[in-house]
Design a protein around this motif. Structure first.
Motif, PDB file in Angstrom:
ATOM      1  N   TYR A 130       0.820  -1.214   0.000  1.00 46.36           N
ATOM      2  CA  TYR A 130       0.000   0.000   0.000  1.00 46.36           C
ATOM      3  C   TYR A 130       0.860   1.273   0.000  1.00 46.36           C
ATOM      4  O   TYR A 130       0.525   2.258  -0.656  1.00 46.36           O
ATOM      5  N   ILE A 131       1.981   1.229   0.719  1.00 43.58           N
ATOM      6  CA  ILE A 131       2.829   2.422   0.830  1.00 43.58           C
ATOM      7  C   ILE A 131       3.460   2.769  -0.516  1.00 43.58           C
ATOM      8  O   ILE A 131       3.490   3.947  -0.917  1.00 43.58           O
ATOM      9  N   PHE A 132       3.966   1.756  -1.232  1.00 42.61           N
ATOM     10  CA  PHE A 132       4.668   2.012  -2.488  1.00 42.61           C
ATOM     11  C   PHE A 132       3.762   2.664  -3.540  1.00 42.61           C
ATOM     12  O   PHE A 132       4.123   3.696  -4.120  1.00 42.61           O
ATOM     13  N   PRO A 133       2.566   2.103  -3.816  1.00 37.58           N
ATOM     14  CA  PRO A 133       1.677   2.759  -4.793  1.00 37.58           C
ATOM     15  C   PRO A 133       1.275   4.172  -4.388  1.00 37.58           C
ATOM     16  O   PRO A 133       1.178   5.055  -5.250  1.00 37.58           O
ATOM     17  N   ILE A 134       1.015   4.392  -3.083  1.00 36.79           N
ATOM     18  CA  ILE A 134       0.656   5.734  -2.625  1.00 36.79           C
ATOM     19  C   ILE A 134       1.824   6.696  -2.841  1.00 36.79           C
ATOM     20  O   ILE A 134       1.633   7.854  -3.243  1.00 36.79           O
ATOM     21  N   THR A 135       3.047   6.212  -2.585  1.00 35.25           N
ATOM     22  CA  THR A 135       4.242   7.034  -2.822  1.00 35.25           C
ATOM     23  C   THR A 135       4.359   7.414  -4.290  1.00 35.25           C
ATOM     24  O   THR A 135       4.665   8.566  -4.621  1.00 35.25           O
ATOM     25  N   ILE A 136       4.111   6.444  -5.176  1.00 34.62           N
ATOM     26  CA  ILE A 136       4.163   6.707  -6.617  1.00 34.62           C
ATOM     27  C   ILE A 136       3.106   7.737  -7.002  1.00 34.62           C
ATOM     28  O   ILE A 136       3.369   8.649  -7.799  1.00 34.62           O
ATOM     29  N   LEU A 137       1.909   7.601  -6.445  1.00 36.74           N
ATOM     30  CA  LEU A 137       0.825   8.552  -6.739  1.00 36.74           C
ATOM     31  C   LEU A 137       1.244   9.974  -6.342  1.00 36.74           C
ATOM     32  O   LEU A 137       1.065  10.923  -7.121  1.00 36.74           O
ATOM     33  N   VAL A 138       1.798  10.123  -5.141  1.00 33.80           N
ATOM     34  CA  VAL A 138       2.212  11.448  -4.663  1.00 33.80           C
ATOM     35  C   VAL A 138       3.339  12.014  -5.521  1.00 33.80           C
ATOM     36  O   VAL A 138       3.331  13.192  -5.904  1.00 33.80           O
ATOM     37  N   MET A 139       4.317  11.170  -5.846  1.00 36.08           N
ATOM     38  CA  MET A 139       5.453  11.623  -6.657  1.00 36.08           C
ATOM     39  C   MET A 139       5.000  12.015  -8.061  1.00 36.08           C
ATOM     40  O   MET A 139       5.484  13.001  -8.636  1.00 36.08           O
ATOM     41  N   ALA A 140       4.080  11.227  -8.639  1.00 35.72           N
ATOM     42  CA  ALA A 140       3.607  11.494 -10.001  1.00 35.72           C
ATOM     43  C   ALA A 140       2.880  12.828 -10.096  1.00 35.72           C
ATOM     44  O   ALA A 140       2.790  13.405 -11.172  1.00 35.72           O
ATOM     45  N   ARG A 141       2.345  13.312  -8.982  1.00 28.20           N
ATOM     46  CA  ARG A 141       1.647  14.601  -8.976  1.00 28.20           C
ATOM     47  C   ARG A 141       2.619  15.782  -8.955  1.00 28.20           C
ATOM     48  O   ARG A 141       2.214  16.926  -9.126  1.00 28.20           O
ATOM     49  N   THR A 142       3.902  15.508  -8.725  1.00 26.19           N
ATOM     50  CA  THR A 142       4.894  16.588  -8.666  1.00 26.19           C
ATOM     51  C   THR A 142       5.906  16.523  -9.798  1.00 26.19           C
ATOM     52  O   THR A 142       6.528  17.534 -10.125  1.00 26.19           O
ATOM     53  N   TYR A 143       6.086  15.335 -10.405  1.00 24.06           N
ATOM     54  CA  TYR A 143       7.050  15.178 -11.483  1.00 24.06           C
ATOM     55  C   TYR A 143       6.396  15.443 -12.837  1.00 24.06           C
ATOM     56  O   TYR A 143       5.172  15.402 -12.960  1.00 24.06           O
ATOM     57  N   PRO A 144       7.210  15.703 -13.884  1.00 21.97           N
ATOM     58  CA  PRO A 144       6.650  15.918 -15.230  1.00 21.97           C
ATOM     59  C   PRO A 144       5.753  14.755 -15.658  1.00 21.97           C
ATOM     60  O   PRO A 144       6.023  13.592 -15.336  1.00 21.97           O
ATOM     61  N   ALA A 145       4.690  15.079 -16.378  1.00 18.81           N
ATOM     62  CA  ALA A 145       3.742  14.061 -16.827  1.00 18.81           C
ATOM     63  C   ALA A 145       4.435  13.009 -17.691  1.00 18.81           C
ATOM     64  O   ALA A 145       4.026  11.843 -17.698  1.00 18.81           O
ATOM     65  N   GLY A 146       5.493  13.421 -18.420  1.00 16.58           N
ATOM     66  CA  GLY A 146       6.236  12.464 -19.248  1.00 16.58           C
ATOM     67  C   GLY A 146       6.817  11.334 -18.422  1.00 16.58           C
ATOM     68  O   GLY A 146       6.820  10.169 -18.841  1.00 16.58           O
ATOM     69  N   LEU A 147       7.302  11.643 -17.231  1.00 20.50           N
ATOM     70  CA  LEU A 147       7.850  10.629 -16.334  1.00 20.50           C
ATOM     71  C   LEU A 147       6.743   9.710 -15.821  1.00 20.50           C
ATOM     72  O   LEU A 147       6.929   8.493 -15.705  1.00 20.50           O
ATOM     73  N   ALA A 148       5.585  10.284 -15.533  1.00 15.05           N
ATOM     74  CA  ALA A 148       4.446   9.484 -15.070  1.00 15.05           C
ATOM     75  C   ALA A 148       3.952   8.552 -16.175  1.00 15.05           C
ATOM     76  O   ALA A 148       3.523   7.421 -15.892  1.00 15.05           O
ATOM     77  N   ILE A 149       4.015   9.002 -17.429  1.00 20.83           N
ATOM     78  CA  ILE A 149       3.634   8.139 -18.555  1.00 20.83           C
ATOM     79  C   ILE A 149       4.552   6.927 -18.603  1.00 20.83           C
ATOM     80  O   ILE A 149       4.113   5.784 -18.759  1.00 20.83           O
ATOM     81  N   TYR A 150       5.859   7.207 -18.481  1.00 21.77           N
ATOM     82  CA  TYR A 150       6.826   6.089 -18.461  1.00 21.77           C
ATOM     83  C   TYR A 150       6.497   5.106 -17.349  1.00 21.77           C
ATOM     84  O   TYR A 150       6.434   3.896 -17.577  1.00 21.77           O
ATOM     85  N   TRP A 151       6.263   5.598 -16.138  1.00 22.28           N
ATOM     86  CA  TRP A 151       6.056   4.701 -15.005  1.00 22.28           C
ATOM     87  C   TRP A 151       4.767   3.890 -15.175  1.00 22.28           C
ATOM     88  O   TRP A 151       4.750   2.688 -14.901  1.00 22.28           O
ATOM     89  N   PHE A 152       3.704   4.545 -15.633  1.00 20.82           N
ATOM     90  CA  PHE A 152       2.433   3.851 -15.811  1.00 20.82           C
ATOM     91  C   PHE A 152       2.566   2.710 -16.815  1.00 20.82           C
ATOM     92  O   PHE A 152       2.185   1.566 -16.529  1.00 20.82           O
ATOM     93  N   PHE A 153       3.102   2.999 -17.988  1.00 18.53           N
ATOM     94  CA  PHE A 153       3.218   1.961 -19.014  1.00 18.53           C
ATOM     95  C   PHE A 153       4.253   0.901 -18.629  1.00 18.53           C
ATOM     96  O   PHE A 153       4.112  -0.272 -18.983  1.00 18.53           O
ATOM     97  N   SER A 154       5.256   1.308 -17.883  1.00 19.60           N
ATOM     98  CA  SER A 154       6.242   0.344 -17.391  1.00 19.60           C
ATOM     99  C   SER A 154       5.574  -0.685 -16.476  1.00 19.60           C
ATOM    100  O   SER A 154       5.838  -1.890 -16.567  1.00 19.60           O
ATOM    101  N   GLN A 155       4.689  -0.215 -15.602  1.00 19.38           N
ATOM    102  CA  GLN A 155       4.001  -1.119 -14.681  1.00 19.38           C
ATOM    103  C   GLN A 155       2.962  -1.990 -15.398  1.00 19.38           C
ATOM    104  O   GLN A 155       2.755  -3.145 -15.029  1.00 19.38           O
ATOM    105  N   VAL A 156       2.307  -1.427 -16.431  1.00 23.82           N
ATOM    106  CA  VAL A 156       1.366  -2.229 -17.220  1.00 23.82           C
ATOM    107  C   VAL A 156       2.097  -3.382 -17.906  1.00 23.82           C
ATOM    108  O   VAL A 156       1.631  -4.526 -17.893  1.00 23.82           O
ATOM    109  N   ILE A 157       3.253  -3.081 -18.500  1.00 22.82           N
ATOM    110  CA  ILE A 157       4.061  -4.125 -19.136  1.00 22.82           C
ATOM    111  C   ILE A 157       4.526  -5.137 -18.098  1.00 22.82           C
ATOM    112  O   ILE A 157       4.530  -6.348 -18.340  1.00 22.82           O
ATOM    113  N   GLN A 158       4.893  -4.640 -16.905  1.00 25.48           N
ATOM    114  CA  GLN A 158       5.354  -5.531 -15.843  1.00 25.48           C
ATOM    115  C   GLN A 158       4.250  -6.489 -15.402  1.00 25.48           C
ATOM    116  O   GLN A 158       4.530  -7.636 -15.031  1.00 25.48           O
ATOM    117  N   ILE A 159       3.003  -6.049 -15.447  1.00 33.85           N
ATOM    118  CA  ILE A 159       1.879  -6.925 -15.099  1.00 33.85           C
ATOM    119  C   ILE A 159       1.843  -8.122 -16.049  1.00 33.85           C
ATOM    120  O   ILE A 159       1.679  -9.278 -15.619  1.00 33.85           O
TER     121      ILE A 159
END
Length: 242
Positions: free
Chosen positions: A184-213
Motif C-alpha cells: 500500500y505504501i509504495f503505490p501511494i508514494t508513486i501517486l504522490v510523486m507522479a503529482r509533482t514530477y513531469p507528466a512524461g515521467l508518469a507516462i513512463y512509469w504507468f506503461f512500465s508497470q502495465v508491461i510488468q503486469i
C-alpha cells in the motif's frame, strides 16, 4: 546516473525524430527498455525459482552441520554447484535493471540536461507538447495519470510480491508484515510523486508497470513450468490424474 541517462537520451531523440510525437515516443521508449530487460527478468526468475526448489536440502544441511560453520558452508557450496545455482545470477540482473531504470528516471525527470546538443532546441519544444488530456508533458498531471500509475503499481507489486513469496518459501514468509505494508505504501508514494514530477515521467512509469503486469503473468507460468519439471515423475503423474 548520467552514464545511463545519456545513451537513453540519444534513443529518446532517435525515436522522436521517427515518430514526431513526444507522448508516443515515451511509450515506445518504455516498451523498448522493458523488452531489453526481459532476459534479465527471466534470468532472475529462474534463479529465484531454483533457489526455492533447493530450500529443503539447504535447510537439511544447515541443521545437520549447525555446529560446524566451515563444513556447512562447504556443503552448501557443493549443493549450489550440484544444482547449478549461483548466488550472483539472481543479484546481477536486479543490479543492472536498477541502474537502467534509474537512468531512465533521471532522464525523464530532466530531459534537457542529457539530450544531445544538436537536437536540444527541437526537443525543448517536444517535451512541452500536449498528449491526450495533458496540455504540457513537462508539467505534472495532478490526478488522472498519478492515480493510473498508482493503481498499476499496486497490481504489479502485488503480483510480484505473491510470486516472490511462492518462490522464496519460509524465508520470504518472515517478511509478510513488511510486504503487506509496502503493498500500500509504495503505490501511494508513486501517486504522490507522479503529482509533482513531469507528466512524461508518469507516462513512463504507468506503461512500465502495465508491461510488468504482463511480465508477471508470463513469469508465473515460467515458475509453474520449472516446478513441474523439478518434480519427481511419480508426483507429476499423480498430479496429471488429479
Amino acid at each position: 546516473m548520467g552514464l545511463f541517462a545519456t545513451p537513453l537520451a540519444y534513443l529518446l531523440t532517435w525515436i522522436y525524430d521517427f515518430i514526431g510525437n513526444y507522448g508516443i515516443t515515451l511509450i515506445i521508449l518504455t516498451l523498448a527498455v522493458k523488452l531489453c530487460l526481459y532476459p534479465l527478468y527471466a534470468k532472475q526468475i529462474k534463479s529465484t525459482t531454483k533457489m526455492s526448489s533447493i530450500q529443503p536440502k539447504l535447510q537439511e544441511i544447515q541443521q545437520k552441520y549447525a555446529k560446524d560453520k566451515a563444513l556447512m558452508n562447504e556443503k552448501v557450496a557443493e549443493l549450489y554447484k550440484q544444482e547449478g545455482v549461483s548466488m550472483t545470477s539472481g543479484c546481477m540482473p536486479m543490479i543492472v535493471q536498477t541502474f537502467i531504470i534509474m537512468g531512465l528516471f533521471t532522464l525523464l525527470r530532466n530531459p534537457m540536461a542529457y539530450l544531445p546538443g544538436s537536437n536540444s532546441n527541437e526537443m525543448l519544444f517536444a517535451i512541452h507538447e500536449s498528449f491526450l488530456w495533458m496540455k504540457d508533458l513537462a508539467q505534472p498531471d495532478k490526478w488522472i495519470l498519478p492515480i493510473a500509475a498508482g493503481v498499476a503499481t499496486y497490481i504489479s507489486f502485488t503480483m510480484s510480491q505473491r510470486n516472490g513469496m511462492n518462490a522464496g518459501g519460509a524465508s520470504m514468509q518472515q517478511m509478510n508484515v513488511m510486504n503487506k505494508m509496502m503493498k500500500y505504501i509504495f503505490p501511494i508514494t508513486i501517486l504522490v510523486m507522479a503529482r509533482t514530477y513531469p507528466a512524461g515521467l508518469a507516462i513512463y512509469w504507468f506503461f512500465s508497470q502495465v508491461i510488468q503486469i504482463f511480465y508477471n503473468i508470463r513469469f508465473n507460468q515460467l515458475r509453474k513450468k520449472m516446478k513441474e519439471e523439478s518434480m519427481p515423475k511419480g508426483k507429476k503423474r499423480s498430479k496429471v490424474k488429479a
